[in-house]
Design a protein around this motif. Structure first.
Motif, short mmCIF file in Angstrom:
data_model
loop_
_atom_site.label_atom_id
_atom_site.label_comp_id
_atom_site.label_asym_id
_atom_site.label_seq_id
_atom_site.Cartn_x
_atom_site.Cartn_y
_atom_site.Cartn_z
N UNK A 8 56.16 -29.71 -38.04
CA UNK A 8 55.40 -30.66 -37.23
C UNK A 8 55.81 -30.46 -35.77
N UNK A 9 54.84 -30.19 -34.92
CA UNK A 9 55.14 -29.89 -33.53
C UNK A 9 54.20 -30.67 -32.62
N UNK A 10 54.78 -31.22 -31.54
CA UNK A 10 53.98 -31.85 -30.49
C UNK A 10 54.04 -30.96 -29.26
N UNK A 11 52.89 -30.71 -28.68
CA UNK A 11 52.80 -29.95 -27.43
C UNK A 11 52.19 -30.88 -26.39
N UNK A 12 52.88 -31.04 -25.26
CA UNK A 12 52.46 -32.03 -24.28
C UNK A 12 52.30 -31.41 -22.90
N UNK A 13 51.31 -31.90 -22.17
CA UNK A 13 51.08 -31.44 -20.80
C UNK A 13 49.61 -31.30 -20.53
N UNK A 14 49.27 -30.94 -19.31
CA UNK A 14 47.87 -30.74 -18.97
C UNK A 14 47.60 -31.12 -17.54
N UNK A 15 46.36 -31.55 -17.30
CA UNK A 15 45.93 -31.90 -15.96
C UNK A 15 45.03 -30.83 -15.37
N UNK A 16 45.42 -29.56 -15.55
CA UNK A 16 44.62 -28.43 -15.07
C UNK A 16 44.63 -27.34 -16.13
N UNK A 17 43.72 -26.37 -15.96
CA UNK A 17 43.68 -25.25 -16.89
C UNK A 17 44.98 -24.48 -16.91
N UNK A 18 45.70 -24.47 -15.78
CA UNK A 18 46.97 -23.75 -15.71
C UNK A 18 48.03 -24.29 -16.66
N UNK A 19 47.89 -25.55 -17.07
CA UNK A 19 48.78 -26.12 -18.08
C UNK A 19 48.12 -26.12 -19.46
N UNK A 20 46.82 -26.38 -19.49
CA UNK A 20 46.15 -26.55 -20.78
C UNK A 20 46.07 -25.24 -21.57
N UNK A 21 45.65 -24.17 -20.91
CA UNK A 21 45.44 -22.92 -21.65
C UNK A 21 46.75 -22.34 -22.20
N UNK A 22 47.88 -22.41 -21.46
CA UNK A 22 49.14 -22.00 -22.08
C UNK A 22 49.50 -22.87 -23.28
N UNK A 23 49.24 -24.18 -23.16
CA UNK A 23 49.54 -25.08 -24.28
C UNK A 23 48.74 -24.70 -25.51
N UNK A 24 47.45 -24.45 -25.33
CA UNK A 24 46.59 -24.06 -26.45
C UNK A 24 47.03 -22.72 -27.02
N UNK A 25 47.42 -21.77 -26.15
CA UNK A 25 47.89 -20.47 -26.62
C UNK A 25 49.13 -20.62 -27.50
#
Length: 836
Positions: A8-25
């Motif tokens: 079970x893993x939580x990935x947190x962050x965002x605001x811009x694509x520069x944070x979102x796309x690495x998180x999704x990757x």
């Protein structure tokens, strides 16, 4: 202790694509490695992650959180309340979800969530994309166990003992790099024969870039330059209005580009802000880029990001304040200078970290007590889709030797699959899901599926494994993982790589050096395409395949590049793109390593500025053969190298090209400290590779030689060497073209090379993975051969022709299934010799 059950893993962050796309990757890679994992994202309410993350197939919960504004505002007055609310909600999320590990990628939501997680002692990792650390990550640094960064020198922000340089996570569609410009340009309605400039300033947009492009549209059009323009959500309506009355021929205006892999593939030059994610992606795709760093970011970190590349001559930079006046001119100047483009492309590619996502997932896995995947220690079952290929079969043998249960599918039974069966590997030849062992199906976590690119998209077994969430890796990925922990010698080239890699492996093994080798052919010395060693410190020799850009998975200590003649244009689209990719491969050699480059290529490849040492080999270069001559059917030569000379070496495998290949192999052996006596013995005892100038029959009446040559230059070298051995005999060449696209692209070259033979017999094209192309057939080559002794016949007609004729020197040539004709042809010739 290793956890059992679903992670079970939580990935947190965002605001811009520069944070979102690495998180999704990261989330995507974690799910691929652990298909049963439960993954939850936590972002900020009202931000773009609340849309983009579900689109990627993940659950997300939003926090009431935002950043501090630079000016006094109501939002700033609310900030303390937002933080308190978000921390309380984060604690509830942690208690309900019970994660094994938490990952923060920066952005508003990372702070409260990771604060709550670390307060409860949950293993945590943060990933910093920029060269200047963000406020949230700097605050969290002392609370987490691991910090993954993309730049050197980050110890000024973070505790050194917790740092790992991984690079930034890249979406898999970007790292695949398997789209050619023609396909990508067509997708956007652009002309692939004209230059394309890709402009993007982030998902929200960049005012300066948009104004600069808008002002320069007419200038671009006058120069015949097309523009693929992502203007961003904030500016799309404004740009639509301002361009509504303009001529937009060759200009594609978009709010947001979802298919960035196609956009990169279409582009010749890129204009971009200098966000960390954009830089990481541009390093991987290797396109010339002009950065316009945003001045409106904390500590001006985009300028720091851009200058890190400019200092390595890997990019150009235009300041935001002058971009409106000079940017378009800079782009047009760069487009006119192909040499400069090539240098920038090679240098930025050398900085790429395409395996960054896997490295981060490795670190996450370690935090939850899972052994690193690249060791394959936890695997029990290996399933091969396309096990009969020469590269795939070597991997199958390697895993079989490791004690894994190996099972595979292939289209047809061959002598090689028969050998694999004898070695205890189960193989079937029907695409049938029911033939996959039940224990493989029931134990996904212990099963790896290895895939060859030759498997068609509609393959039922492949579809099953994908739908069921198995870990599926390409052959090149697996070889890259095996090579990670070994001193690796990688041999690349459009021709000569199989022979050269087998020569290097033999010189090392015969000298007593522990060596493992993955060879693209069956070595005559060892009757295998795999050499094994029990020594954990053994060297690894690997054939580096350029098809599908596979060799970019390797980061060798020593690389040999034998040739870069155009090939696989169905993948690369152009010879120039293939050359760029070979240049990138050269850039992947570790800085303390070395490159052995065929000397004629020094004007072809653009080697990166930051690179390993380069040694040139071949006629008139530092490593070169001299006094090459035929003596008693063998090639004798002297070997000159920077520190000395070896005289009268004897190579029993014929061919001037093989003398040159052995020159490279000797150079590598010398650099590895093998002494002259051992090298001399190794050269003399080398027996070659099956189907590489393989002598099938030689008596007083007939000579029969079989060769794998399937490129015009390979055929030219082969026929030249045969002519040198048998100058007074008549040569009959039987050639089976391989692939419709290769025949179409090189028909003139095939005809020119084959015209060196006295008589040419062409068989129908062997299609391999391809469907027929209208108007492309063996007659296309035959019509261009310069003499009249030529014909196109079937395999059965070839046997009948051989019975009724008496060829002095018969040569079978090709990479398809022409090898199945070798035995019956040899029997016919033997019968003729007995009768004589």
């Amino acid at each position: 202790m290793t956890k059992t059950g679903a992670y079970r893993i939580i990935i947190s962050g965002g605001g811009t694509g520069g944070h979102i796309f690495p998180a999704v990757a990261i989330g995507t890679a974690f799910r691929e490695r652990f298909p049963d994992a439960d993954i939850l994202f936590v972002g900020a309410e009202g931000k773009m992650e609340m849309q983009r993350v579900p689109e990627a197939g993940f659950k997300i919960i939003g926090l009431w959180i935002s950043g501090l504004q630079r000016s006094l505002s109501v939002s700033n007055l609310m900030f303390p309340f937002k933080v308190i609310s978000s921390v309380w909600k984060s604690r509830k999320i942690i208690n309900d979800f019970k994660p094994d590990v938490v990952v923060g990628v920066g952005g508003y939501a990372s702070g409260p969530l990771l604060y709550a997680a670390t307060s409860k002692g949950i293993p945590s990792l943060i990933q910093e994309q920029n060269s200047y650390a963000g406020l949230t990550n700097k605050w969290l640094a002392k609370r987490v166990q691991k910090i993954c960064v993309a730049y050197e020198g980050m110890e000024k922000f973070f505790p050194k003992e917790n740092l790992t340089i991984t690079g930034n996570p890249i979406r898999k569609d970007i790292t695949a790099g398997n789209i050619i410009k023609a396909t990508a340009a067509s997708f956007y309605g652009l002309d692939a024969n004209k230059p394309v400039v890709l402009v993007f300033g982030g998902s929200l947009g960049a005012k300066t870039l948009n104004e600069s492009v808008l002002a320069g549209l007419a200038e671009f059009q006058k120069a015949g330059v097309q523009v693929l323009w992502q203007c961003g959500r904030f500016y799309f309506e404004q740009m639509k209005q301002q361009t509504a009355t303009l001529d937009m021929t060759g200009i594609v205006l978009l709010e947001f580009i979802k298919e960035m892999d196609k956009a990169y593939a279409a582009a010749d030059v890129v204009i971009s802000r200098a966000g960390a994610l954009s830089i990481s992606e541009l390093c991987v795709v290797g396109k010339p880029v002009i950065f316009v760093p945003s001045p409106n970011v904390a500590e001006d970190h985009q300028t720091s990001n851009a200058m890190a590349l400019v200092e390595k001559d890997a990019a150009l930079c235009v300041k935001d304040i002058v971009a409106r006046e000079v940017l378009v001119g800079e782009v047009l100047t760069l487009l006119k200078n192909e040499g400069r483009q090539a240098v920038l492309s090679a240098n930025i590619k050398a900085l790429a970290r395409p395996d960054a996502t896997d490295k981060i997932v490795d670190e996450v896995a370690r935090l939850i007590g899972v052994e690193e995947k690249s060791s394959f220690a936890d695997l029990e079952n290996i399933y091969f889709l396309g096990i009969g290929g020469i590269g795939m079969s070597a991997l199958a043998r390697w895993f079989n030797n490791q004690g894994k249960k190996v099972v595979g599918y292939d289209l047809t039974s061959t002598a090689l699959t028969d050998e694999l069966k004898k070695e205890g590997i189960d193989i079937h030849f029907t695409d049938d899901v029911s033939l996959i062992p039940e224990n493989f199906k029931a134990n996904k976590a212990k099963t790896l599926v290895v895939l060859t690119p030759a498997i068609p998209a509609d393959h039922a077994e492949w579809a099953y494994f994908k739908a069921a969430g198995f870990d599926i890796k390409k052959r090149s990925e697996v070889l890259g993982l095996i090579s990670k922990s070994k001193f690796t010698i990688a041999v690349a080239g459009t021709h000569g790589k199989t022979t050269t890699s087998s020569m290097i492996a033999h010189l090392l093994k015969s000298a007593g050096t522990p060596v493992e080798a993955f060879i693209g052919g069956i070595t005559a010395n060892y009757n295998s395409n795999l050499l094994l060693s029990d020594d954990p410190k053994s060297l690894l020799v690997a054939e580096a395949d350029e098809f599908d850009r596979s060799f970019l998975r390797l980061h060798p200590n020593i690389a040999v590049i034998t040739s870069v003649d155009p090939d696989h244009l169905d993948i690369y689209g152009s010879a120039e793109e293939m050359i760029k990719t070979y240049s990138a491969f050269a850039g992947q050699v570790i800085p303390s390593g070395s490159i052995f480059l065929q000397g004629k290529l020094q004007q072809t490849l653009i080697l990166p500025a930051r690179r390993a040492s380069v040694n040139y080999y071949g006629e008139s270069f530092n490593y070169r053969p001299e006094n090459v001559k035929v003596v008693d059917g063998q090639f004798a030569f002297d070997m000159v190298y920077p520190e000395g000379k070896m005289t009268n070496l004897r190579l029993q495998v014929p061919g001037f090209h093989n003398v040159e290949n052995m020159t490279a192999a000797i150079g590598v052996a010398l650099q590895l400290g093998i002494d002259e006596k051992a090298i001399r013995q190794g050269v003399a005892s080398y027996k070659g590779v099956k189907r590489r100038f393989e002598s099938i029959l030689k008596d007083e009446h007939h000579v029969f030689i079989d060769d794998y040559a399937h490129h015009p230059e390979e055929i030219r070298q082969f026929l030249r060497s045969v002519r040198e051995l048998y100058p007074s005999k008549e040569l009959t060449a039987v050639f089976q073209p391989h692939l419709y696209t290769r025949t179409r692209d090189f028909a003139d070259g095939f005809a020119e090379s084959l015209s060196m033979a006295d008589e040419v017999i062409l068989l129908p094209i062997y299609p391999a993975r391809e469907k027929p192309i209208a108007g492309v057939d063996a007659e296309m080559i035959a019509s261009k051969i310069s003499h009249s002794r030529k014909q196109v016949i079937s395999k059965d007609e070839l046997l009948a022709w051989t019975k009724s004729h008496d060829p002095e020197v018969l040569l079978t040539i090709g990479a398809g299934d022409i090898d199945k004709m070798v035995k019956p042809l040899a029997e016919i010739l033997k019968t003729k010799s007995y009768a004589a």
